[in-house]
Motif scaffolding. Structure first.
Motif, PDB file in Angstrom:
ATOM      1  N   SER A  64      -4.936 -76.757 -51.362  1.00 41.23           N
ATOM      2  CA  SER A  64      -6.218 -77.164 -51.943  1.00 41.23           C
ATOM      3  C   SER A  64      -6.264 -76.868 -53.438  1.00 41.23           C
ATOM      4  CB  SER A  64      -7.368 -76.464 -51.236  1.00 41.23           C
ATOM      5  OG  SER A  64      -7.252 -75.054 -51.336  1.00 41.23           O
ATOM      6  N   GLU A  65      -5.598 -75.791 -53.847  1.00 39.93           N
ATOM      7  CA  GLU A  65      -5.570 -75.471 -55.271  1.00 39.93           C
ATOM      8  C   GLU A  65      -4.656 -76.433 -56.027  1.00 39.93           C
ATOM      9  OE1 GLU A  65      -6.948 -73.068 -58.500  1.00 39.93           O
ATOM     10  OE2 GLU A  65      -7.626 -73.525 -56.472  1.00 39.93           O
ATOM     11  N   VAL A  66      -3.562 -76.853 -55.403  1.00 37.52           N
ATOM     12  CA  VAL A  66      -2.698 -77.868 -56.010  1.00 37.52           C
ATOM     13  C   VAL A  66      -3.492 -79.158 -56.223  1.00 37.52           C
ATOM     14  CG1 VAL A  66      -0.709 -79.375 -55.613  1.00 37.52           C
ATOM     15  CG2 VAL A  66      -0.534 -76.932 -55.115  1.00 37.52           C
ATOM     16  N   ALA A  67      -4.234 -79.580 -55.203  1.00 39.45           N
ATOM     17  CA  ALA A  67      -5.036 -80.804 -55.321  1.00 39.45           C
ATOM     18  C   ALA A  67      -6.094 -80.671 -56.416  1.00 39.45           C
ATOM     19  CB  ALA A  67      -5.699 -81.112 -53.983  1.00 39.45           C
TER      20      ALA A  67
ATOM     21  N   GLY B  18       2.282 -62.351 -57.700  1.00 34.90           N
ATOM     22  CA  GLY B  18       3.308 -62.928 -56.839  1.00 34.90           C
ATOM     23  C   GLY B  18       2.792 -63.728 -55.674  1.00 34.90           C
ATOM     24  N   ALA B  19       1.486 -63.849 -55.552  1.00 37.93           N
ATOM     25  CA  ALA B  19       0.930 -64.592 -54.413  1.00 37.93           C
ATOM     26  C   ALA B  19      -0.464 -65.064 -54.773  1.00 37.93           C
ATOM     27  CB  ALA B  19       0.903 -63.699 -53.174  1.00 37.93           C
ATOM     28  N   GLY B  20      -1.092 -65.772 -53.825  1.00 36.53           N
ATOM     29  CA  GLY B  20      -2.442 -66.275 -54.057  1.00 36.53           C
ATOM     30  C   GLY B  20      -2.435 -67.753 -54.358  1.00 36.53           C
ATOM     31  N   GLY B  21      -3.578 -68.391 -54.144  1.00 35.33           N
ATOM     32  CA  GLY B  21      -3.669 -69.831 -54.308  1.00 35.33           C
ATOM     33  C   GLY B  21      -3.347 -70.313 -55.701  1.00 35.33           C
ATOM     34  N   SER B  22      -4.022 -69.775 -56.704  1.00 37.54           N
ATOM     35  CA  SER B  22      -3.831 -70.258 -58.075  1.00 37.54           C
ATOM     36  C   SER B  22      -2.442 -69.956 -58.623  1.00 37.54           C
ATOM     37  CB  SER B  22      -4.908 -69.678 -58.994  1.00 37.54           C
ATOM     38  OG  SER B  22      -6.176 -70.195 -58.648  1.00 37.54           O
TER      39      SER B  22
ATOM     40  N   SER C  24       0.289 -72.842 -59.489  1.00 29.65           N
ATOM     41  CA  SER C  24       0.844 -72.983 -60.836  1.00 29.65           C
ATOM     42  C   SER C  24       2.334 -73.272 -60.791  1.00 29.65           C
ATOM     43  CB  SER C  24       0.577 -71.701 -61.637  1.00 29.65           C
ATOM     44  OG  SER C  24       1.279 -71.715 -62.869  1.00 29.65           O
ATOM     45  N   ALA C  25       3.052 -72.532 -59.921  1.00 28.56           N
ATOM     46  CA  ALA C  25       4.492 -72.760 -59.785  1.00 28.56           C
ATOM     47  C   ALA C  25       4.775 -74.133 -59.185  1.00 28.56           C
ATOM     48  CB  ALA C  25       5.113 -71.662 -58.925  1.00 28.56           C
ATOM     49  N   VAL C  26       3.975 -74.541 -58.199  1.00 26.92           N
ATOM     50  CA  VAL C  26       4.150 -75.862 -57.594  1.00 26.92           C
ATOM     51  C   VAL C  26       3.962 -76.958 -58.638  1.00 26.92           C
ATOM     52  CG1 VAL C  26       3.147 -77.518 -55.973  1.00 26.92           C
ATOM     53  CG2 VAL C  26       3.499 -75.146 -55.259  1.00 26.92           C
ATOM     54  N   LEU C  27       2.913 -76.837 -59.444  1.00 29.06           N
ATOM     55  CA  LEU C  27       2.650 -77.870 -60.451  1.00 29.06           C
ATOM     56  C   LEU C  27       3.718 -77.886 -61.533  1.00 29.06           C
ATOM     57  CD1 LEU C  27       0.253 -79.901 -60.534  1.00 29.06           C
ATOM     58  CD2 LEU C  27      -0.078 -78.009 -58.950  1.00 29.06           C
TER      59      LEU C  27
END
Length: 430
Positions: free
Chosen positions: A19-22, A304-308, A312-315
């Motif tokens: 959901s954070e990526v979206a 090292g974890a968490g939605g945001s 960030s790494a995914v984006l």
């Protein structure tokens, strides 16, 4: 020049990270388009619960048929954040077969089947990026895979699980017991309802396998990683650590043997000196310490974890893969040319802190010292405290193999004067 046809992205999973990526794809759409060179369009979102309200996501994009989504044939990038082995593995390979590159945060799958996934990506001429699989927002995979590609990495030593670091930090700073610190971590949302994957080291072991494979250009699978959890760490262990000028961390350690002929990968609690950079990593943060021939010592630190952070790494990967897509190329794939053997834990050499409950009478220390000598383990320091016929004996060794230490402990347990081995802790970072 900006390409007007958008890059079509499918999202597999829409939980905390998805959901954070979206959200970021929507709110930062103009910036992402400028950085990639083309607009990015969210073309579909595969979920398990379609009726759940997902703010900012067009309900028309939501589907429960992830297989049909990745088979569309018009996708440029598939972002996989559902986790687990299946159906993620099949969905990723299907995405490659139908023309899409993949960005994943799936540490468990990559640690188990990374080689097969890389082979599938190469077969179809597609990218497989996974910066988010290790250490959340911290740039780590790309520096190891690209920035240090001309160097020889000898050791990777890291705190790669925020839950365990929070618990151990709380035990160290407040004197809390393990269960009390775990309860606080759970209440604050740092620990899952079932914390087994974190506290027993499974999460960190998967990350260690990925890091070792990249650092040493060798295929390292999850089964190759020695794993030991931290549930047995006590307040007494921290008291002993403080007397040595140390603290205790759950570490992922990937090492090249001194002769360069093999590698090891392991996860376990360890004492590290307070002077070491990793000793000051507090709370739920992660940090990874890299030692290499040319660049020397490097440290990577952050959430090292968490939605945001994970998003960030995914984006970041999405931008890189998008650029490759527009350029008609692919980024670096698997580098396993070294094919070094992974040595068993018994061949690992380090120092040890052993706490024994012994009878408080003459000759005990001599008996214990004899056992260490018979197994080729040299003693560095000994501390003994006794009262009312009972005593504790703390032995710190010089460097020895894990097999030699194991034989020593087995023999110590057979002595009539040794009532129990209270604690065994490796000493690292010196």
């Amino acid at each position: 020049m900006m390409r007007t046809r958008p890059l079509k992205v499918a999202l597999l999973g829409c939980g905390v990270v998805g959901s954070e990526v979206a959200r970021i794809m929507t709110t930062h759409a103009d910036d992402l388009a400028a950085r990639i060179g083309a607009p990015v369009e969210l073309a579909g979102v595969a979920v398990r619960r379609p009726d759940k309200v997902r703010e900012g996501i067009d309900p028309a994009l939501v589907t429960t048929d992830a297989t049909a989504l990745v088979k569309r044939g018009d996708l440029d990038i598939v972002v996989e954040v559902i986790g687990g082995i299946e159906p993620a593995r099949t969905l990723i390979t299907t995405a490659f077969e139908h023309g899409a590159s993949v960005v994943s945060a799936n540490k468990a799958l990559l640690a188990q089947d990374g080689a097969a996934l890389h082979a599938a990506a190469e077969e179809h001429g597609k990218d497989l990026y996974y910066e988010a699989a290790v250490a959340g927002a911290i740039p780590l995979i790309r520096p190891l895979r690209e920035s240090l590609a001309g160097d020889k990495v000898n050791r990777v030593l890291g705190i790669v699980n925020g839950t365990t670091n929070f618990i151990l930090d709380k035990m160290d700073s407040t004197g809390a017991g393990y269960q009390e610190a775990l309860d606080e971590a759970t209440a604050l949302g740092y620990a899952e309802a079932d914390p087994t994957a974190d506290v027993e080291g499974f999460d960190a072991a998967a990350k260690a396998a990925i890091l070792a494979g990249i650092a040493f250009h060798t295929r390292v699978r999850l089964d190759d990683v020695y794993r030991e959890g931290m549930t047995e760490v006590t307040a007494a262990d921290f008291a002993s650590a403080r007397e040595m000028g140390c603290t205790i961390k759950l570490l992922a350690i990937c090492e090249r043997a001194e002769d360069g002929a093999s590698v090891t990968a392991r996860v376990h609690p360890a004492m590290i000196p307070l002077s070491h950079p990793l000793a000051s990593v507090r709370g739920a943060y992660n940090a990874v310490f890299v030692e290499s021939d040319a660049s020397g010592q490097l440290m990577f630190y952050g959430p090292g974890a968490g939605g945001s952070p994970t998003a960030s790494a995914v984006l970041g990967d999405l931008v890189a893969v998008g650029r490759n897509r527009l350029g008609g190329t692919t980024g670096p794939g698997e580098s396993a040319y070294a094919a070094l053997p992974v040595s068993p834990m018994g061949e690992v050499v380090t120092r040890y802190h052993i706490s024994l409950d012994v009878a408080d009478k003459p000759g005990v220390l001599a008996q214990v010292a004899t056992v260490f000598a018979e197994h080729g383990v040299s003693i560095d320091t000994v501390r003994q405290q006794g009262k009312d016929g009972e005593a504790s004996l703390v032995v710190v060794t010089h460097r020895a193999s894990d097999a030699a230490l194991g034989g020593t402990v087995e023999a110590l347990r057979k002595l009539d004067t040794v009532r129990g081995v209270a604690s065994i802790m490796r000493v690292e970072g010196e």
